[in-house]
Design a protein around this motif. Sequence first.
Motif: not given
Length: 119
Positions: A11, A14-15, A66-67, A69-72, A83, A86, A88
């Motif tokens: 993770c 990628r983040l 910010n990174m 926040q992009r982790l789900h 989700i 979007n 990818t």
Amino acid sequence: MQPPGKIATMCAVRLKGKHKPIYHALSIREHSSKSRLPSSIIKTQKLYIVKLAVYGMLPRNLLRPNMMQRLHLFAEDELPEDILANLTEELPQPRDIPRTLSQYTQEEKDAFPRLWTPY
């Protein structure tokens, strides 16, 4: 459960954007160090463990929130529709999930070598 450290490493790569072909190691300098998770975390809090592991693998700078926040993270296999629309990239499993004993056939159980014979 998959190993949280391996998931966190995948993770974090990628983040940070290191998986992109335009990433160059000399463009960003960072200092990283590994830390241990506290042993008091209960095993039932699996998502919390993974989130802490990813947080620890990210660089300690102003981009870290910010990174994150992009982790789900989702406990179930079903993703929400917004989700899923979007999405990818989905991370592959770090290792194969082993089968349970009930998933083996009787022939496979009989063919397995015995370490000891019961009396």
